[in-house]
Enzyme design. Structure first.
Site, PDB file in Angstrom:
ATOM      1  NE  ARG A  24      51.627 133.843  37.774  1.00 45.92           N
ATOM      2  CZ  ARG A  24      50.700 133.025  37.320  1.00 45.92           C
ATOM      3  NH1 ARG A  24      49.491 133.038  37.847  1.00 45.92           N
ATOM      4  NH2 ARG A  24      50.976 132.191  36.337  1.00 45.92           N
ATOM      5  N   GLY A  67      53.201 128.146  38.351  1.00 36.89           N
ATOM      6  CA  GLY A  67      53.001 128.554  39.742  1.00 36.89           C
ATOM      7  C   GLY A  67      53.559 127.557  40.737  1.00 36.89           C
ATOM      8  CE  LYS A  88      42.642 117.980  35.931  1.00 38.36           C
ATOM      9  NZ  LYS A  88      41.853 119.184  36.034  1.00 38.36           N
ATOM     10  N   GLY A 138      51.310 127.588  31.871  1.00 38.79           N
ATOM     11  CA  GLY A 138      50.861 127.244  30.524  1.00 38.79           C
ATOM     12  C   GLY A 138      51.503 128.141  29.478  1.00 38.79           C
TER      13      GLY A 138
END
Ligand code: 3PG
Ligand code: MG
Length: 377
Positions: free
Chosen positions: A36, A332, A200, A355
């Site tokens: 990043r 990531g 999740k 996301g």
């Protein structure tokens, strides 16, 4: 097609507020993966060559409006200075006198990094007063924080609205993300295979439901798979199951979406815990990926940080690299996995967003992108 304002039309040189996503994985103060940071170097080079003083701002982790030492951007400052081979000045708070004075006294080409935006609750609250304070630091606004563009936070949403519309733009990273992710959204070739993992389901439900309408095949792995398998009534032992998402998982499996949703046929188990996909699943997923024309991958297949449970993730990384397809990897952990697999240079596009990339390809409007849009066609 979504088009955003680019830095070409900005009145440069000017003092730039440069919003980036330096939310890098840290092991203590060690940066485990600097992708990043590296991905912002091209924009930084251009801005500095044009003689702009650059004020850089980012969030790191989720300190929830409090100043917490472990979420300081100090380690990032050191790595950025190394990568730029230049001094990076530092402000211990992103607003206030120190930040203002240092921003004001920057010379052309000099760089100032501000401390974590999320040390102030105003950032996540998209607070106008906080945005006004950030606004005082610069004359133009450039956003390359693709990974945070799905958040309507002050530095992403309220702040650019305070500038005249010809003084805001997306940087090179943002423009590239949008270009490549649109290749996935405007599917022109099929089959489109999506590979989803990670821990999740919660927080990924809406994009997931959109994805099963868009893709031809959705392969599920990682902790997320446990919840789907549990939704089919299979006992998952002590494995991580997101109980609150079982109903949604069931709905996705029973729905008449376009995509075939594929769950692991076997797992690597340790102490009653499913920690990786098993060998049968590995070959089944690899075969599906091999037949794809477009692949989108978000989230690892297991606890790949531990060698004993990395095999599934590495196998799909290889399959994605070898596919004769447009391949996009986001998030990531999946990016870290692809890099450690040695196949990174065989991926069409590695997204800096997790996301954000998922929401974008699911067709959701990202606040950080919306505010920068220009006459689309
Ligand atoms: C990410 O790592 O996905 C981005 O930096 C956004 O972080 P967040 O999920 O804490 O908003
Ligand atoms: Mg994340």
């Amino acid at each position: 097609m979504i088009r955003i304002k680019t830095i070409d039309h900005l009145p440069l040189p000017a003092r730039v507020f440069y919003r980036v996503d330096y939310n890098v994985p840290l092991e203590g103060a060690r940066i485990a993966d600097a992708t990043r940071i590296e991905e912002t170097l091209r924009t930084l080079r251009i801005l500095r060559e044009k003689g702009c003083p650059v004020v850089i701002a980012s969030h790191l982790g989720r300190p929830k409006g409090e100043r917490k030492a472990k979420y300081s951007l100090e380690p990032v400052r050191a790595r950025l200075a190394e990568l730029l081979s230049a001094d990076v000045q530092w402000a211990s708070d992103c607003i206030g006198d120190e930040a203002r004075q240092k921003a004001n006294s920057l010379l052309p080409g000099q760089v100032l990094l501000l401390e974590n935006l999320r040390f102030h609750a105003g950032e996540e609250a998209n607070d106008d007063a906080f945005a006004h304070e950030l606004h005082e630091l610069a004359d133009v606004y450039v956003n390359d924080a693709f990974g945070a563009c799905h958040r309507a936070h002050a530095s992403i949403d309220a702040l650019p609205r305070l500038f005249p519309s010809d003084r805001i733009a997306g940087g090179l990273l943002l423009a590239r993300e949008i270009e490549f992710l649109q290749k996935v959204t405007n599917v022109t070739e099929r089959p489109f295979v999506a590979l989803l993992g990670g821990a999740k389901i919660a927080g990924k439900i809406e994009p997931l439901e959109a994805l099963v309408r868009l893709a031809d095949t959705v392969l599920i792995g990682g902790g997320m798979a446990n919840t789907f398998v549990a939704a089919k009534g299979v006992a998952m032992g002590a494995s991580l199951v997101d109980k609150g998402s079982i109903d949604v998982a069931g709905r996705i499996l029973d729905g008449n979406a376009r995509a075939e949703v594929v769950l692991p046929a076997d797992f690597v188990v340790d102490n009653m815990l499913a920690l990786d996909i098993g060998p049968r699943t590995e070959s089944e997923y690899a075969a599906k990926i091999a037949g794809a024309r477009i692949v989108f991958w978000n989230g690892p297949m297991g606890v790949f940080e531990k060698e004993a449970f990395a095999k599934g993730t590495m196998a799909v990384a290889r399959a994605v690299a070898e596919a004769d397809a447009t391949t996009v990897v986001g998030g990531g952990e999946s990016v870290e996995a692809v890099k450690s697999s040695g196949f990174a240079d065989r991926i069409t596009h590695i997204s800096t967003g997790g996301g954000a990339s998922l929401e974008f390809i699911a067709g959701e409007a990202l606040p950080g992108v919306e505010v920068l849009r220009t006459g689309d066609q």
